[in-house]
Design an enzyme around this catalytic site. Structure first.
Site: not given
Length: 648
Positions: A344, A373, A391, A393, A395, A475, A521
């Site tokens: 992000c 991570r 991911q 991912d 946004h 979320k 997200h």
RNA sequence: GCUGCUGUAGCUCAGAGGUAGAGCACUCCCUUGGUAAGGGAGAGGUCGAGAGUUCAAUUCUCUCCAGCAGCACCA
């Protein structure tokens, strides 16, 4: 004494003396019911046969035929019986808590020496002895002080602590299984003999923190499973065997999908087969995202700590980040970078390049973002929980009034993808404001409402998880259920007004003034690594044809068929099917077995007959019968199946 | 990270204080066989890494690394 009215399940009512117990009610109906009774439902509440009823109520007597209460009681009584067995075997052991869980129970003990597998056998045997004793179960409510004094005397410090944490208005209830005594809110069975002695099994022992707190004592937890009868236990143990067969770590090796090794803990070495699954899935996701109006970007892996400080990750997650210091001779000072744990902040950097207008919103930015991570070693699990992952991912930068339509659009997107991937059973959970949070209550009200409305607009129900949201916003979590009933949280959508603020994202509104966008997200699969693990276990390795790394093996029966086999492979490849030849000097039995173990969906066998007739004999994975088909017909049929669902 | 267990051939595993074994896989030979393992021969291991005890350690002890189960964690 006053009378009370009890209403029975058939609607009939009778009056009884106040304080009557369900055991007495059952005895009044018949001696056989009195014997068979295990508990009662009183006003819908699970009620011990010994507890007095003080006011007008509905009542139903439970027997072993009532599955939910029966399982609850059998498991709960076994927890106590196990604790008693352990204390009879090792009187120094301190008892703590022992709740019922899915399929069974556990009980946590404090004991200096570890329990061994042999100990579990001893405990199990002792438990069976206790069941055979048919010891009566008794209960009393005690004054708090008396209970605390009792446990101080008997040297059970954990029980003292438990009582001290029970709210003042709740009764302190003691239970006895024979002479053995425990603090328990109940209810329980009439006597230990009501537990079926052949329908439980002690499974494992493992460490667990007292009260789930990693700063407190580590206890030993013994897990057991229990059912109403032997047959149900057998089914459960079979299910566990089935789950073990589906283990993606085992199948990943057998299917030559990937491997992991100790030089790179928590990271995946993808082999050609596994990488084919990965790229096929990624290509599919890329097409879907493009179709849904996303722009795809790619951002750096290694980013200076400055950005992580600005985003707030440095403060909050430094422990879990891979930090890389560059200390070259020519550098004036050490540069400190971190591998990105998420995408992000980088996406905001892309957004921030150039002025954005309200006309640019919503801006849907996607990245197959490789993240790292530093997960705690104990958390790693195959390719499901890793330190290096990618991911799907994305946004969505939007204005506040776009949260609802964008969320609804995402839910529809995700629903389509899950359906294409064969998952039809999934749920939505809405996590609301936690205690520790930023932002005004009005903002939270509107964000939570926006997500709820989006679910409604998309036509889905949702469950609320009170207080489970992130500190910066609520979320949605999307959880799918697999073929053997396990749940996997994969998709997510989080509303975030915080990061645009921290990283100073803005757009020019229709009013000509600067405004903050909101970020959504969102991810659908979560990570490719984990999702592929889920797919492997869902399908027990038998991936849908379009995702199967090797779709067809052309296996020769005689070496005279080699040339024709090569031609068949070329024909299939030209049709878009992943095919390879197996020309080895082995019997067809051998080849069929090997490729079946390797989960190849289609085997085409070629012998003299096929060469002469220009046909193939097709066998599908898991099917015994074969079909003889024209080569062109097979190529056309398999080409259709090889297409990803969005291209059909 | 914590508790417990584990680490021997590519895989699954046996073994013992005196420098190692099986089955499958692999290579070669025989076999050309019709839908889940045809037969024979051969090759293959610094016994997770380091230190200690011992005449001698893969075996015993300690430390580390990794894996497994559970707990804690999962932005």
């Amino acid at each position: 004494m006053a009378d009370i009215f009890l209403t029975f399940p058939d609607g009939s009512q009778r009056n009884f003396a106040q304080g009557i117990t369900p055991a007495e009610v059952a005895a009044g109906i018949s001696t056989s019911l009195a014997k068979k009774a295990i508990s009662a439902q009183v006003n819908g509440e699970h009620w011990d046969l010994q507890w007095p009823i003080e006011s007008d109520s509905s009542i139903a007597i439970n027997t072993m035929k009532d599955e939910a209460p029966a399982l609850e009681l059998v498991r709960h009584d076994l927890a106590h019986i196990m604790a008693r067995a352990v204390q009879e075997l090792w009187p120094d052991v301190k008892v703590t808590i022992g709740p019922v869980i899915q399929h069974g129970w556990y009980y946590d003990f404090d004991r200096a020496e570890p329990f061994t597998p042999e100990d579990l056998g001893l405990i199990e045997k002792k438990m069976k002895d206790i069941i055979n004793l048919r010891d009566e179960v008794k209960t009393e409510v005690w004054p708090r002080e008396k209970a605390i004094a009792h446990y101080r005397e008997t040297g059970e410090p954990y029980k003292v602590e438990l009582i001290e944490s029970i709210p003042g208005d709740e009764p302190i209830r003691m239970y006895w299984h024979g002479a053995w005594q425990d603090l328990c809110r109940g209810p329980h069975l009439q006597h230990t003999g009501q537990v079926p002695g052949d329908a439980f099994k002690l499974m494992s022992v493992a460490g667990a923190y007292w009260r789930g707190d990693s700063s407190r004592a580590m206890l030993q937890r013994i897990y057991g499973v229990a059912f109403r009868n032997k047959e149900d236990l057998r089914k459960h143990l079979n299910m566990l065997e089935e789950a073990a067969k589906r283990d993606h770590r085992k199948l990943g090796r057998e299917m030559e999908l990937f491997h992991m090794q100790e030089e790179a803990p928590g990271q995946v070495f993808w082999h050609p087969n596994g990488w084919k699954v990965y790229t096929t899935l990624q290509d599919y996701m890329r097409r879907m995202q493009e179709r849904d109006g996303y722009v795809e970007v790619n951002t750096p892996q290694l980013v200076n700590r400055k950005l992580w400080e600005e985003s707030g990750h440095w403060d909050k997650y430094q422990e879990n980040m891979f930090i890389v210091e560059v200390d070259e001779d020519h550098a004036r000072e050490k540069a400190i970078n971190a591998l990105k744990p998420m995408n992000c902040p980088c996406h905001v950097q892309v957004f921030n390049q150039g002025l954005k207008s309200y006309r640019d919103l919503p801006l849907r930015m996607a990245e197959f973002g490789s993240c790292a991570r530093y997960e705690p070693s104990g958390a790693l699990h195959g390719i499901m929980r890793v330190r290096g992952f990618t991911q799907d991912d994305g946004h969505i930068f939007c204005a506040e009034d776009q949260i609802t339509p964008e969320t609804a659009k995402f839910i529809a997107f995700l629903a389509r993808i899950y359906a294409d991937l064969g998952f039809h059973d999934w749920t939505i959970k809405l996590s609301t404001r936690p205690e520790q949070r930023i932002g005004s209550d009005e903002t939270w009200d509107s964000m939570e409402t926006a997500l709820g409305e989006a679910c409604n607009a998309a036509g889905y129900e949702f469950e609320i998880l009170e207080g489970e949201g992130a500190f910066y916003g609520p979320k949605l979590e999307f959880t799918l259920t697999d073929a053997i009933g396990r749940n996997w949280q994969c998709g997510t959508l989080q509303v975030d007004a915080n990061l645009p603020e921290r990283l100073d994202a803005s757009f020019i509104g229709a009013d000509g003034a600067k405004h903050r966008p909101v970020m959504l997200h969102r991810a659908c699969l979560g990570s490719f690594e984990r999702f592929i693990g889920i797919l492997i276990e869902e399908h027990a390795g038998k991936l849908p044809f379009w995702l199967a790394p090797r779709q067809v093996v052309v296996a020769t029966i005689v070496s005279e068929a080699d040339d024709y086999a090569r031609e068949v492979v070329e024909t299939l490849k030209a049709a878009g099917v992943r095919a390879e030849a197996d020309l080895r000097n082995e019997k067809i039995n051998y080849k069929v077995r090997e490729h079946s173990v390797g989960k190849v969906p289609v085997i085409l066998a070629l012998g003299h007959r096929e060469v002469e007739e220009r046909t193939v004999t097709l066998r599908r994975l898991g099917e015994k019968q074969t079909r003889v088909l024209e080569l062109d017909a097979v190529a056309a049929e398999l080409a259709g199946e090889a297409l990803p669902p969005d291209l059909r």
